[in-house]
Design an enzyme around this catalytic site. Structure first.
Site, PDB file in Angstrom:
ATOM      1  N   HIS A  77      31.593 -91.241 -10.316  1.00 53.81           N
ATOM      2  CA  HIS A  77      30.639 -89.372 -11.229  1.00 53.81           C
ATOM      3  C   HIS A  77      32.265 -88.285 -10.687  1.00 53.81           C
ATOM      4  CE1 HIS A  77      27.444 -92.688  -8.986  1.00 53.81           C
ATOM      5  NE2 HIS A  77      27.193 -92.169 -10.678  1.00 53.81           N
TER       6      HIS A  77
ATOM      7  N   GLU B 175      32.536 -85.621  -8.319  1.00 57.02           N
ATOM      8  CA  GLU B 175      32.205 -85.984  -7.176  1.00 57.02           C
ATOM      9  C   GLU B 175      34.228 -85.266  -6.539  1.00 57.02           C
ATOM     10  OE1 GLU B 175      28.560 -88.351  -6.600  1.00 57.02           O
ATOM     11  OE2 GLU B 175      31.066 -89.436  -5.908  1.00 57.02           O
TER      12      GLU B 175
ATOM     13  N   HIS C 137      32.418 -91.849  -2.820  1.00 58.42           N
ATOM     14  CA  HIS C 137      31.192 -91.031  -3.612  1.00 58.42           C
ATOM     15  C   HIS C 137      31.461 -90.138  -2.781  1.00 58.42           C
ATOM     16  CE1 HIS C 137      29.546 -93.768  -6.925  1.00 58.42           C
ATOM     17  NE2 HIS C 137      30.960 -94.347  -6.020  1.00 58.42           N
TER      18      HIS C 137
ATOM     19  N   GLU D 261      29.123 -92.892   0.855  1.00 60.52           N
ATOM     20  CA  GLU D 261      28.646 -91.863   1.061  1.00 60.52           C
ATOM     21  C   GLU D 261      29.464 -91.053   1.734  1.00 60.52           C
ATOM     22  OE1 GLU D 261      27.477 -90.597  -1.984  1.00 60.52           O
ATOM     23  OE2 GLU D 261      26.479 -92.425  -2.554  1.00 60.52           O
TER      24      GLU D 261
HETATM   25 ZN   LIG Z   1      28.116 -90.476  -6.329  1.00 66.83          ZN
END
Ligand SMILES: [Zn+2]
Length: 323
Positions: free
Chosen positions: A52, A55, A147, A210
């Site tokens: 992504h 990020e 992430h 995360e």
């Molecule tokens: Zn992500």
């Protein structure tokens, strides 16, 4: 040698391989660098970020690791592939351009209209599989995909394991404990994430991390990421893991995916509700014409709630805690 700058300025390095300190390096493609120690090694590891593009903190962590390898501050004892996943989205400062790349792996890209992102997913599958095939067969295989979350979270840092039938790797579990993860989430079925692919295709101990809320590039307080940074560096240098400073890690299993099927789809929580928001038994979690989703027990939690996904896609994961 430049890692992030080459991506931002769309530079292809003139020299594509060489030696530095105790390792051989190779540039395999945009944002994809392989480092092989000259002496024997016991682990092969992929560390990826920027699947992504917005990020930024994990991208900056990888950038620091890259430079510390070349300036000799990080002594490499593990074969390593560093990957910045979605160069176009990184340049654009957006999560993705056409489609979310972390829903494209395990061949899903072939079902989508061809784009730079579907081609990139295919390239990553190929190069990562090749990286593990080239590693000596007896070495342990790891993949940490980094992430940051869009929304706030009651449990700020957590790890998500792809579904697998065999037991989860003890060394990875130890590393996540040392990295001060608040929670571990275990999928109940195979998805189409980058870590699902490496786990399935190359029998890798894979995990998606995360690491907290994303901020624009340059505005991240990287000290917030000290724990995971120290752990990754310890793994790369074969050093002792740091000591955990938090309470015992909590464990959750994914019991359902909520799919948005109808135009009247609603979630029974505020738009900005944090991850791990919980429901009591009998409460409606999601409502739509084709049927409601109701909490089966107290403290049923929701992860990644998002009513704005396209129809047919996942609008949230339902979790139950276990000991
Ligand atoms: Zn992500």
């Amino acid at each position: 040698m430049n890692f992030l700058k080459d991506i931002l300025q769309q530079i292809i390095p003139l020299q594509k391989q060489g030696e530095s300190h105790n390792f051989i390096w190779q540039w395999l493609g945009e944002g994809i660098w392989c480092f092989t120690p000259k002496q024997s090694y016991e682990k092969s590891m992929v560390i990826s970020a920027g699947i992504h593009g917005n990020e930024t903190a994990p991208i900056e962590l990888l950038e620091q690791i890259f430079h510390d390898l070349f300036n000799g501050n990080l002594h490499l004892k593990t074969r390593l592939l560093l990957v910045l996943g979605n160069p176009d989205a990184i340049r654009n400062g957006s999560r993705y351009i056409e489609n979310d790349m972390n829903r494209m792996f395990l061949g899903k890209y072939a079902q989508l209209e061809k784009s730079k992102e579907t081609q990139r997913a295919e390239q990553l599958e190929h190069l990562v599989q090749q990286f593990f095939e080239e590693s000596k067969p007896q070495v342990q295989r790891y993949h940490y995909d980094l992430h940051t979350a869009i929304r706030s979270s009651l449990l700020p840092v957590f790890a998500i394991f792809p579904y697998q039938q065999e037991a989860y790797d003890e060394d990875v579990l130890r590393s996540l404990n040392a990295a001060d993860m608040d929670a571990l989430v275990f999928h109940g079925e195979t998805g189409h994430t980058f870590t699902s692919f490496t786990q399935r295709a190359s029998q890798v101990a894979s995990v998606t991390l995360e690491l907290g809320a994303a901020k624009p590039s340059g505005q991240n307080d990287l000290s917030q990421f000290n724990a995971i940074n120290s752990v990754l560096r310890a793994l790369l240098s074969d050093n002792i893991l740091p000591t955990r400073t938090k309470n015992t890690v909590r464990k959750f299993k994914v019991v359902a995916s909520i799919l948005k099927q109808d135009d009247d789809f609603k979630l029974n929580l505020a738009e900005d509700a944090p991850n791990f928001s919980s429901f009591e038994q009998g409460q409606i979690i999601a409502a739509q014409r084709s049927g409601n989703y109701i909490a089966q027990q107290d403290y049923t939690c929701i992860l990644f709630p998002n009513i704005h996904v396209k129809k047919g896609l996942r609008a949230g994961l339902i979790l139950e805690e276990f000991k």
